[in-house]
Write an enzyme that holds these catalytic residues in place. Structure first.
Site, PDB file in Angstrom:
ATOM      1  N   ARG A   1       0.842  -1.190   0.000  1.00 36.95           N
ATOM      2  CA  ARG A   1       0.000   0.000   0.000  1.00 36.95           C
ATOM      3  C   ARG A   1       0.885   1.251   0.000  1.00 36.95           C
ATOM      4  O   ARG A   1       1.958   1.273   0.630  1.00 36.95           O
ATOM      5  CB  ARG A   1      -0.902   0.037   1.237  1.00 36.95           C
ATOM      6  CG  ARG A   1      -2.065  -0.937   1.194  1.00 36.95           C
ATOM      7  CD  ARG A   1      -3.114  -0.549   0.143  1.00 36.95           C
ATOM      8  NE  ARG A   1      -4.259  -1.440   0.158  1.00 36.95           N
ATOM      9  CZ  ARG A   1      -4.444  -2.469  -0.684  1.00 36.95           C
ATOM     10  NH1 ARG A   1      -3.554  -2.740  -1.623  1.00 36.95           N
ATOM     11  NH2 ARG A   1      -5.535  -3.198  -0.605  1.00 36.95           N
TER      12      ARG A   1
ATOM     13  N   HIS B   1      -0.653  -0.104  -9.792  1.00 30.76           N
ATOM     14  CA  HIS B   1      -1.407  -1.011  -8.907  1.00 30.76           C
ATOM     15  C   HIS B   1      -1.900  -2.241  -9.689  1.00 30.76           C
ATOM     16  O   HIS B   1      -3.104  -2.539  -9.703  1.00 30.76           O
ATOM     17  CB  HIS B   1      -2.585  -0.275  -8.239  1.00 30.76           C
ATOM     18  CG  HIS B   1      -3.078  -0.966  -6.988  1.00 30.76           C
ATOM     19  ND1 HIS B   1      -3.537  -0.291  -5.885  1.00 30.76           N
ATOM     20  CD2 HIS B   1      -3.196  -2.284  -6.680  1.00 30.76           C
ATOM     21  CE1 HIS B   1      -3.924  -1.160  -4.961  1.00 30.76           C
ATOM     22  NE2 HIS B   1      -3.716  -2.382  -5.427  1.00 30.76           N
TER      23      HIS B   1
END
Ligand code: NDP
Ligand code: OXD
Length: 326
Positions: free
Chosen positions: A241, A289
């Site tokens: 993250r 991502h």
């Protein structure tokens, strides 16, 4: 953005599925709706954006819900995260804290992650960025690198994804070390457990891979102090993250040479703004991502099975621990 709910409350199986996936486009929502309806024809699925009777909705299936999206349904039995991480659900300050949260994990997710980690560890190990720069200058620069058994790589987080990533790196012949909270045995991987063993884990680790969940404890773990404990010229890969990384600390340690290269898949703000320094930094590789992902085909099958199991038994194996944060 997707969401689902029922018109027939006698079914007692109402669902609301809301998902702002990577691209919150209508076709993505439509595809999830279609697949969920086909898999569970007795259930009713509606988009969150459709008109739903809040009282009849029993499950919310979400990716990055907005604050208050979940709390508007008073009779929910559980929230399903479309993804392995639950940080995006817990980030909702109005989330009713008693609700069980079901993660979505599966073989595709671990396979994609092991590929991503192998690809980027090998890129850093074989100094591919250096070779690419030399090619751009038409320079024959046969830089030497050690064989994998002389290179120590470390994986932070030895769960569903980190465990498989560490196993893969050990299989490639790297000296592989891993760090988690509680002891776990993985063939070929030397484990370090708990905060008290973090420094020993970092010592000598030349390529550091982050696969921790984002929690109060792990936020900002990729910081200048951590980088200073790695050997000079180490590389980092953040596939977990964005808020794990203190961005300015990475930039300053790249400037000083303490960190040589970084591969980043996740960011504080996604999509990464087009004027962000990371895009053009010569020592940073940006990926959008995509280290691993669940598409609506695979994801809907996993979610359907979890919904059915939860409805029948009140639990599933992929139940997260909201207090622990993952
Ligand atoms: P898991 O919950 O299966 O595993 C988490 C691991 O982290 C466990 O080994 C756990 O230790 C360890 N851990 C948690 N907190 C700490 C801590 N404070 N100190 C040391 N170790 C800790 O998670 P997954 O492997 O399924 O996923 C990890 C993360 O990857 C997700 O939360 C998500 O953020 C990210 N992700 C990124 C994707 C991408 O495409 N970039 C795709 C999917 C996920 P213990 O075993 O002792 O509990
Ligand atoms: C996840 C992700 O958490 O895709 O599954 O990031």
């Amino acid at each position: 953005m997707i969401a689902f709910s029922t018109q027939d409350s006698s079914l007692n199986k109402d669902i609301v599925l809301k998902a702002v996936i990577y691209t919150p486009s209508e076709p993505v929502v439509a595809s999830w709706l279609e697949r969920m309806r086909a898999l569970l024809p007795d259930w009713t699925f509606n988009a969150l954006t459709e008109e739903n009777d809040p009282e009849t909705v029993q499950y919310a299936v979400v990716w990055r819900p907005q604050t208050g999206d979940i709390a508007k349904f008073p009779n929910l039995k559980a929230v399903v995260s479309i993804g392995a991480g639950i940080d995006h659900v817990l980030a909702d300050e109005e989330l009713p804290r008693h609700l069980p949260i079901i993660r979505t994990v599966g073989a595709d997710l671990t396979q994609f992650m092991r590929e991503y980690v192998a690809l980027h560890v090998l890129r850093h190990h074989r100094n591919r960025p250096h070779q690419a720069a030399a090619q751009a200058r038409a320079e024959w620069d046969a830089v030497e690198v050690p064989p994998a058994p002389q290179r120590r790589v470390g994986v932070m987080g030895l769960g569903n994804l980190g465990g498989v990533a560490a196993q893969t790196l050990a299989g490639l012949g790297f000296q592989t070390v891993g760090w988690a909270r509680s002891p776990r045995e993985i063939d070929g991987v030397t484990g370090y457990f708990g905060a008290e063993n973090f420094d020993a884990f970092l010592e000598g680790t030349e390529i550091l891979v982050n696969l921790l969940p984002l929690t109060e404890e792990t936020k900002g773990v990729l910081n200048a102090d951590t980088f200073a404990k790695l050997p000079k010229g180490a590389c980092i890969i953040n596939a977990a993250r964005g808020p794990h990384l203190v961005e300015e600390d990475l930039l300053s340690t790249l400037d000083s040479g303490q960190i040589a290269q970084a591969t980043l898949d996740v960011f504080n703000v996604e999509p990464l703004p087009s004027d962000h320094l990371f895009w053009k930094h010569p020592a940073i590789t940006v990926t959008p991502h995509i280290a691993s992902r669940i598409d609506s085909g695979t994801g809907s099958r996993i979610i359907a099975a979890n919904l059915e199991a939860f409805e029948k038994t009140g639990t599933v194996k992929d139940l997260a621990d909201a207090v622990r944060g993952y």
